[in-house]
Design a protein around this motif. Structure first.
Motif, short mmCIF file in Angstrom:
data_model
loop_
_atom_site.label_atom_id
_atom_site.label_comp_id
_atom_site.label_asym_id
_atom_site.label_seq_id
_atom_site.Cartn_x
_atom_site.Cartn_y
_atom_site.Cartn_z
N ASP A 55 115.54 10.58 -112.27
CA ASP A 55 115.44 9.17 -111.86
C ASP A 55 116.82 8.59 -111.53
N GLY A 107 111.65 11.66 -109.70
CA GLY A 107 111.20 13.06 -109.69
C GLY A 107 110.53 13.47 -108.40
N GLY A 164 105.91 15.02 -117.43
CA GLY A 164 105.97 14.57 -116.04
C GLY A 164 106.77 15.47 -115.11
N ASP A 181 101.89 10.84 -117.53
CA ASP A 181 101.15 10.23 -118.62
C ASP A 181 99.66 10.00 -118.29
N GLU A 208 112.14 15.91 -105.43
CA GLU A 208 111.48 17.17 -105.06
C GLU A 208 111.24 17.25 -103.55
N GLY A 215 110.02 11.81 -118.89
CA GLY A 215 111.03 10.79 -118.63
C GLY A 215 111.83 10.46 -119.87
#
Ligand code: KG4
Ligand code: ZN
Length: 346
Positions: A168, A181, A277, A309, A185, A138
């Motif tokens: 985002d 994200g 990420g 994370d 997808e 990010g």
């Protein structure tokens, strides 16, 4: 046998993990705050730090219990100390310093992005370096060269938005929510990646830097039209929204894959590592696999559990620092930027 307790509070995940010898993950507790932030469309630092403060002790206790390890069996405490939201990092750093001091064991201040760089090695039996590494998160979109896990040189980085940030923001333009994200997808899976020819910004010839602000603006103009500020989204059918998501995703992934291959080439490396990420994205994983298979490059992708994370990657990276003798002092601080070099106790 070296047991490292890892602590991660750099953004909106409160996480603690126990990892033995840098690869045997005995526990990895990740408490996501996504529900607290989603209605604001992004992470609110004040809410995030308060949530870390409320939960960090429980998360650490759970990580120890899950691993079946008591605090006095821990050999070192590793913590994300930079880069990140300072008000969030400070919670983990303070907890780690207090724990390390109370058990009389070394403190290991970990660069969060370097932990993403080496996160694919957690599951490997043999060390994968020297290698080139792609980190897509990010906050970062960077390429590195690693001679070993503690000697990490930057080869290229984004000049504006990180690619996770672009996911985002595009998700928000398409009214799909936060974090972008995973929902991009999912939406893209029903769309045509060739429907719209969004720009693939490569910058100068041979450049390993990235730029994602152009594609974000292109999506905005595609949805709202040039000169208008709103009203475009309602005119798009769900099929058209899926086409935008798929075409955006395809353009971003094209750039990530091309630049990764270029970096491997320029470094004369044989191995590519990838983490962060955005690497949770199946299409990106597949495209990197194909590109590496076609060029004979050995590829190690971080396991999905270690992409977003998590404290396991912090503990694993801490182990490398410990092995290299890079122990931090108890006056270690949290830093928002990556540029502050750690002061190593000698
Ligand atoms: O590494 P990470 O958890 O946090 C940072 O260190 O920044 O990365 C979070 C980023 C977010 O921008 C999120 O939208 C993106 O990773 N992300 C994804 C996917 N899952 C998470 N991007 C694309 N596809 C996904 N499946
Ligand atoms: Zn991260």
């Amino acid at each position: 046998m070296t047991a490292v307790l890892g602590i991660e509070t750099s953004c909106d995940e409160t996480s603690a993990a126990v990892v033995i010898d840098g690869h045997d993950v005995r526990s990895n507790i990740v408490l996501s705050q996504v529900d607290l932030h989603s209605k604001y469309g992004g992470v609110v630092p004040e809410i995030a730090s308060r949530a870390h403060l409320e939960m960090f002790d429980q998360v650490i206790a759970e990580a120890l219990a899950d691993a079946g390890v008591s605090l006095d069996e821990i050999d070192a405490v590793a913590v994300s100390s930079r880069p990140g939201l300072v008000t969030c990092l400070i919670i983990g750093v303070t907890a780690a310093k207090a724990l390390a001091w109370s058990i009389g064991k070394p403190l290991l201040a970990v660069n969060h992005v370097h932990a993403h760089v080496t996160s694919s090695a957690i599951t490997l039996a043999d060390p994968p370096w020297p290698a080139v590494a792609l980190v897509v998160s990010g906050g970062h979109t960077s390429l590195y060269y690693l001679s070993d896990p503690t000697r990490i040189e930057l080869m290229g980085a984004t000049t504006d938005d990180a690619c996770g940030e672009a996911f985002d923001k595009v998700s928000s333009i398409l009214g799909l929510g936060y974090p972008g994200g995973p929902v991009i997808e999912q939406t893209a899976a029903n769309g045509n990646p060739q429907a719209i020819d969004f720009p693939r910004t490569m910058l100068k010839r041979g450049s390993l830097d990235f730029s994602f602000s152009g594609i974000k603006t292109a999506v905005l103009y595609h949805v709202h039209g040039v000169g208008k500020t709103s009203g475009g989204l309602e005119k798009l059918s769900s099929e058209e929204i899926a086409d935008v998501a798929a075409s955006f995703q395809a353009a971003v992934i094209d750039v990530l894959v091309k630049k990764s291959m270029l970096a491997v080439n320029q470094a004369g490396a044989e191995t590519l590592l990838a983490g962060g990420g955005v690497l949770a994205n199946s299409v990106l994983r597949e495209r990197l696999r194909d590109a590496c298979a076609n060029t004979g490059i050995t590829l190690h992708l971080a396991d999905r559990a270690y992409c977003t994370d998590n404290a396991a990657m912090i503990a694993a990276h801490g182990y490398y620092l410990l092995q290299a003798g890079h122990i931090s002092r108890l006056d270690e601080d949290a830093h928002s930027a990556e540029t502050n070099e750690l002061i190593f106790a000698r």
